[in-house]
Design an enzyme around this catalytic site. Sequence first.
Site, PDB file in Angstrom:
ATOM      1  N   TYR A 193     -15.146  13.749  44.888  1.00  0.00           N
ATOM      2  CA  TYR A 193     -16.555  13.404  44.694  1.00  0.00           C
ATOM      3  C   TYR A 193     -16.963  12.127  45.396  1.00  0.00           C
ATOM      4  CZ  TYR A 193     -18.350  16.933  41.649  1.00  0.00           C
ATOM      5  OH  TYR A 193     -18.820  18.111  41.165  1.00  0.00           O
ATOM      6  N   LYS A 243      -3.594  19.077  38.264  1.00  0.00           N
ATOM      7  CA  LYS A 243      -3.030  20.039  39.214  1.00  0.00           C
ATOM      8  C   LYS A 243      -1.852  19.363  39.932  1.00  0.00           C
ATOM      9  CE  LYS A 243      -3.292  24.128  41.140  1.00  0.00           C
ATOM     10  NZ  LYS A 243      -3.018  25.364  40.379  1.00  0.00           N
ATOM     11  N   ASP A 291      -5.622  25.154  35.903  1.00  0.00           N
ATOM     12  CA  ASP A 291      -6.013  26.575  35.914  1.00  0.00           C
ATOM     13  C   ASP A 291      -5.628  27.229  34.584  1.00  0.00           C
ATOM     14  OD1 ASP A 291      -3.654  25.771  37.165  1.00  0.00           O
ATOM     15  OD2 ASP A 291      -3.306  27.688  38.117  1.00  0.00           O
ATOM     16  N   ASP A 312     -15.634  18.594  36.322  1.00  0.00           N
ATOM     17  CA  ASP A 312     -16.936  19.178  36.631  1.00  0.00           C
ATOM     18  C   ASP A 312     -16.930  20.659  36.256  1.00  0.00           C
ATOM     19  OD1 ASP A 312     -19.464  19.355  37.652  1.00  0.00           O
ATOM     20  OD2 ASP A 312     -18.807  19.711  39.709  1.00  0.00           O
TER      21      ASP A 312
END
Length: 492
Positions: A135, A182, A215, A239
């Site tokens: 971002y 992740k 995930d 987000d």
Amino acid sequence: MSASADTQAKTKVTALPGDGIGPEVMDATIKILTAANAPIEWEFAEAGAKAFERGVVTGVPRETLDSIATNKLALKSPLETPIGYGGKSANVTMRKFFELYANIRPVRELPGIATPFSGRGIDMVIVRENVEDVYAGIEHMETTGVAQCLKLMTAPGCERIIRAAYGLALAEERQTVTVAHKANIMKLTEGMMKRMGEKVAREFPGIRASQIIIDNCAHQLVIKPEAFDVIVTSNMNGDIISDLAAGLVGGLGIAPSSNLGDNAAIFEAVHGSAPDIAGKDMANPTALLSASIMLLRHIGAFDIAETVEQALFVTLAEGRNLTGDLAPRGHGVGTKAFTDQVIANLGRASAMRSRSYKKLELAAWPKLTAHAEPTDRELVGIDIFLETDMGAEQLGKTLEELSKYSPFKLTGISNRGVSVYPPTGGETFLVDHFAARFMLDTPFSLNNTTTAGQPEISYLVQRIGSKFTWMHIEKLQRFDGKDGFERPQGEG
Ligand code: NAP
């Protein structure tokens, strides 16, 4: 107004009515808070479409920034991000200007709002890092067909957001903090968040620490959402999963959030300006009202926050005066009627209790501990990113020839992160963007010097630049004996 409210000191808060349905939901929220004797004095300021139209390129005029800087608090309605003029998002401008690094998004099943998950007792908070990660928007076209976005994550950035999550767990008497990451793929960036989670967790033995790959987190949010308590995660992950989580309890239209920094806090609805229903007395003010309840708790007005929250719960649970987005088709009431009903319900208690809250204390920057300098730092190699249509094997031979008098030795070439030289036998689709990795037999010490290895790098870059367009160079460093870089996929 009661005598106690008259005498109570008021906190000044900047109110940004914003665009589209913004002024209507702001009006409704302020009406309800005023009726509840909230100890707030509003200072109205402008941001968004009107500011863009009069040429303020950030969408946030100086006077508005000054007002927030002075009051340190703002309640913000949605702001339009204009397409075709202006350029920046006014929301992002404010987030970055005030370093509002912690985006707090509570997700709780509300009474009277039927969803496929009703009755499961969903009650979690997503703590999203708000200023770092992809971002930051550091993007480059590397070649005409290859774009790059840098994912910058920092130790202090990870530490302060993890600490915010634990601070929130303490303030709301929550049991578990889950770091969603992740790190299995991005071992250095996302791995930093995971490792920081493990490190900070040791200071909070009373709170259960867990971690989950993002995930699987998305999957578990749909399968078993009631199992989550506090989730803390990086900007992009946050987000996505915070919108997903909002969807579990009724959607963005009812979801509030706060953006907290060391010196300012902005409270807002998650939804946008919904221009299609603007000015029609159709907007649901629940999200902004819920954000204002967060604001009340932030300033320590816990009792009034609970009174307003309970009135909202009663109104939603009774279901007679819901706005069109929540009511059965054709049975919705207007924003104003909904607002009047919440006001009429002030003082009533709902079957759904409010949580107990204490003030959330963020750890200020100087109190952060993780940003320790390594004692030993070495330069062990460089990656040179270059553009060519050559095949990998020919490129390898050419680079070996160009570097033969350099202390940097070509050890491999990768294309989009996959090792393609020495040949691997893989079927990698090659684009015109390669990373050539050169390693030193004897590392240069970078302790107390900024110049070590520089002439050698310049020589190599000059040699390669005589034949190829190069885009950037990345130094490969080792910190206290630990590699500060990853190996490409498939490297032997
Ligand atoms: P949106 O404004 O959230 O609206 C999408 C749809 O959601 C609306 O058309 C409306 O649906 C429904 N909706 C949203 N809020 C509602 C409410 N309070 N009450 C009732 N219904 C509500 O999303 P968008 O259309 O993508 O974005 C519009 C503008 O808002 C854009 O300029 C965008 O940049 C901006 N935006 C600002 C923020 C912010 O300031 N934080 C956040 C997101 C978007 P129906 O069609 O069913 O009535």
